[in-house]
Structure formats: C-alpha cells, structure tokens
Design a protein around this motif. Sequence first.
Motif, short mmCIF file in Angstrom:
data_model
loop_
_atom_site.label_atom_id
_atom_site.label_comp_id
_atom_site.label_asym_id
_atom_site.label_seq_id
_atom_site.Cartn_x
_atom_site.Cartn_y
_atom_site.Cartn_z
N GLU A 15 0.82 -1.19 0.00
CA GLU A 15 0.00 0.00 0.00
C GLU A 15 0.86 1.25 0.00
O GLU A 15 1.94 1.27 0.59
N GLY A 16 0.36 2.30 -0.64
CA GLY A 16 1.04 3.60 -0.65
C GLY A 16 0.08 4.68 -0.20
O GLY A 16 -1.13 4.50 -0.20
N SER A 17 0.62 5.83 0.16
CA SER A 17 -0.20 6.91 0.70
C SER A 17 -0.75 7.82 -0.38
O SER A 17 -1.69 8.55 -0.16
N SER A 18 -0.16 7.79 -1.58
CA SER A 18 -0.63 8.65 -2.67
C SER A 18 -0.30 7.98 -4.01
O SER A 18 0.55 7.10 -4.09
N LEU A 19 -0.99 8.43 -5.05
CA LEU A 19 -0.72 7.89 -6.38
C LEU A 19 0.71 8.19 -6.81
O LEU A 19 1.35 7.37 -7.48
N GLU A 20 1.23 9.36 -6.45
CA GLU A 20 2.59 9.71 -6.84
C GLU A 20 3.61 8.81 -6.14
O GLU A 20 4.59 8.38 -6.76
N THR A 21 3.37 8.49 -4.88
CA THR A 21 4.25 7.55 -4.17
C THR A 21 4.24 6.19 -4.85
O THR A 21 5.29 5.56 -5.06
N ILE A 22 3.05 5.75 -5.22
CA ILE A 22 2.93 4.44 -5.87
C ILE A 22 3.63 4.43 -7.22
O ILE A 22 4.25 3.43 -7.61
N LYS A 23 3.58 5.54 -7.96
CA LYS A 23 4.30 5.61 -9.23
C LYS A 23 5.79 5.35 -9.03
O LYS A 23 6.42 4.61 -9.80
N TYR A 24 6.36 5.96 -8.00
CA TYR A 24 7.78 5.75 -7.71
C TYR A 24 8.05 4.30 -7.34
O TYR A 24 9.09 3.73 -7.71
N MET A 25 7.13 3.67 -6.60
CA MET A 25 7.30 2.27 -6.22
C MET A 25 7.27 1.38 -7.47
O MET A 25 8.04 0.43 -7.58
N SER B 145 8.05 2.39 -10.54
CA SER B 145 9.28 2.69 -11.28
C SER B 145 10.46 1.88 -10.76
O SER B 145 11.35 1.49 -11.53
N SER B 146 10.47 1.63 -9.45
CA SER B 146 11.59 0.89 -8.86
C SER B 146 11.43 -0.62 -8.99
O SER B 146 12.26 -1.38 -8.48
N GLY B 147 10.36 -1.07 -9.65
CA GLY B 147 10.19 -2.50 -9.90
C GLY B 147 9.48 -3.27 -8.81
O GLY B 147 9.52 -4.50 -8.81
N MET B 148 8.80 -2.58 -7.88
CA MET B 148 8.15 -3.27 -6.77
C MET B 148 6.84 -3.94 -7.16
O MET B 148 6.30 -4.75 -6.41
N GLY B 149 6.29 -3.58 -8.32
CA GLY B 149 5.03 -4.17 -8.74
C GLY B 149 4.39 -3.31 -9.81
O GLY B 149 5.05 -2.49 -10.45
N ILE B 150 3.08 -3.51 -10.00
CA ILE B 150 2.33 -2.71 -10.95
C ILE B 150 1.18 -2.04 -10.22
O ILE B 150 0.91 -2.34 -9.06
N THR B 151 0.46 -1.14 -10.89
CA THR B 151 -0.69 -0.52 -10.26
C THR B 151 -1.68 -0.06 -11.32
O THR B 151 -1.40 -0.12 -12.52
N VAL B 152 -2.84 0.37 -10.87
CA VAL B 152 -3.88 0.94 -11.74
C VAL B 152 -4.02 2.41 -11.39
O VAL B 152 -4.07 2.78 -10.22
N MET B 153 -4.06 3.27 -12.43
CA MET B 153 -4.10 4.72 -12.23
C MET B 153 -5.26 5.33 -13.01
O MET B 153 -5.62 4.83 -14.09
N PRO B 154 -5.83 6.43 -12.53
CA PRO B 154 -6.81 7.15 -13.35
C PRO B 154 -6.11 7.89 -14.49
O PRO B 154 -4.95 8.29 -14.36
N GLN B 155 -6.80 8.06 -15.60
CA GLN B 155 -6.21 8.62 -16.82
C GLN B 155 -5.52 9.97 -16.57
O GLN B 155 -4.41 10.20 -17.09
N LEU B 156 -6.13 10.86 -15.81
CA LEU B 156 -5.55 12.20 -15.65
C LEU B 156 -4.25 12.20 -14.86
O LEU B 156 -3.51 13.19 -14.89
N SER B 157 -3.95 11.10 -14.17
CA SER B 157 -2.70 11.03 -13.42
C SER B 157 -1.53 10.56 -14.29
O SER B 157 -0.39 10.54 -13.84
#
Length: 307
Positions: free
Chosen positions: A226-236, A238-250
């Motif tokens: 789990e992450g606290s924000s979409l931007e934090t999750i993006k960095y996670m 990027s570092s190869g920790m997994g994948i995620t789902v994002m809303p289009q505007l992000s």
Amino acid sequence: MTLTELRYIVAVARERHFGRAAEACFVSQPTLSVAIKKLEEELDCKIFERGGSEVSVTPIGEEIVRQAQQVIEQAQGIKEIAKRGKDPLSGPLRLGVIYTIGPYLLPDLVKQAIEKTPQMPLVLQENFTAKLLDMLRTGELDAAIMAEPFPDTGLAVAPLYDEPFMIAVPRSHPLATRSAIPAEELKRETMLLLGTGHCFRDHVLEVCPEYARFSSDAEGIRKSFEGSSLETIKYMVSSGMGITVMPQLSVPAEEQPHLAFVPFADPVPTRRVVLAWRRSFTRYEAIAALRNAIYACPLPGVTRLTA
C-alpha cells in the motif's frame, strides 16, 4: 440563543470532542464549554453526554444539531442573497476535492477560475470522500469534486466526466510492450494499492477483486503493498516493486524513462467524476461558473459529460 452558540454545538457534534471543536471555532475550550452549557440551560435539555475522552450527542441533541445547521445555512443564505444583488459571483467558493483528483485537476482548474471569475477565489480542501461529505453536510464546504459511488446524502449532483483507468508497469516489465491488457491478467502480478480510505482503492479492487483478500497462495497472487498517494505508488512501480492501476488524468503527458502506461482491454474500467453540493446552497451561478471552469480544463483522455 445566538448563531455563535449554534456553530459551537455543530462543531462539537462533528468533532465529538470539546477541545478540537474549540480549535475549529478559533476560541478557547472554556469559552466554548460555557456557551454550550448556557444554551443547554436555556433549552432545559442536554445536547451532549460528557464522559471519557469522547463526547456523544443525545437523541434530542441530534435533532437540535440538525436544526442548528439549517439555521446557520439560512443565515449564510441571507448574506449570499445580499451579495448576489451586487455580483452573483462575488466571494470565495469553498471547494473540496478527493486526493486522487486534486493534483491532476486543480492546477488547470485554478487557472481557469482566476481567468473566468477572479472575484470568486477558490478555497480548496483535499480529503477523503467520507470527510468531504461530512464537510458538505455541515456547511464547511460549498461544493466537492468526487468519484461515484458514494452514500446518498440528499446532495445535488452534476456529472463532470468519465475517466478510464490505465495500468502502470515498470518500463522493463513484459507487459510494458502490450497494446492493451485484460484485467484478468493482473491477478498474476504484485499489485500496489492506495491505503484504506481512498475511494480509488475500492475502484481498483472492483477491477481486481482477488487483491481484496491479500492472499499469498491464490492463483499466484503475491502480497500486495500500500502507498499513501498515487505519486508515491508511481515511484514504487518505477523501482520495480510491482504494478498498479491509475486514473487517466494522473498519467504524465511526457514519456517516463522507468514507467510505462498501458490501456485496459475492453471492457475498460472507468470512474465517474461528479460535482456535488447541498440542495440548500443558494449560489447557483457560482456552481455553474465552477462547472464551466472545469469543462474549460484540458482533461486529456476523459469523456466529458453534461447534465
């Protein structure tokens, strides 16, 4: 009985704590406590039960607080009517936005609002859906931009846009080269999620219900993080920790060196973003101006809606 006393009891009912209510009203706790005690004596009934660390509202107190909120709104309505006689759009508009919309919509929205209605500055509040609904109900906010669904609270709601979801994967991931990915395939991946309280977390779990169980042995699912924000999750991601789902505007406009965004295969999951306000809110022109400012934003990749 004064409007100030009514504001005090509404604040205590919301905070369930005299100290926090006093802070919210910018007065000392003794000042607030004395005023509420005076009101209870005047009405000859108990509005609050004081005990332990939390304050509870009595059954008759619940009715009094609801009526107090209506009186406060009506008093504010008188001021708004007077303002509208001079300029229907004069004065600030208190706008709430959920965390997964704010960073991607507000920069453009504030710019549009300044250009179109400079006499109506936006006072912004980012928060969870549940908190924004509460602040709308108590009159702390005039309107809020949120994603459906949320509990029916008798609010007026206008649709703004439908926003598709995208899949974010590390640039080196095998899925990064795909033109589209079925939701079914995601259950084999490590999914990074927003923490509890974010409505977008619930949207993702609708797409990938397997992750709701945080199972470590079902169909190859590995532990989710789990992450606290979409931007934090993006960095996670990027570092190869997994994948995620994002809303289009992000999704960033520029290509990212360590991150790829891939569309879903049909049917593409989406969320509906709406503008909500109290039906008793009298500044109709302000709501219309806000919607126009939102529609003037670029909003790449979404489907704009009109009521």
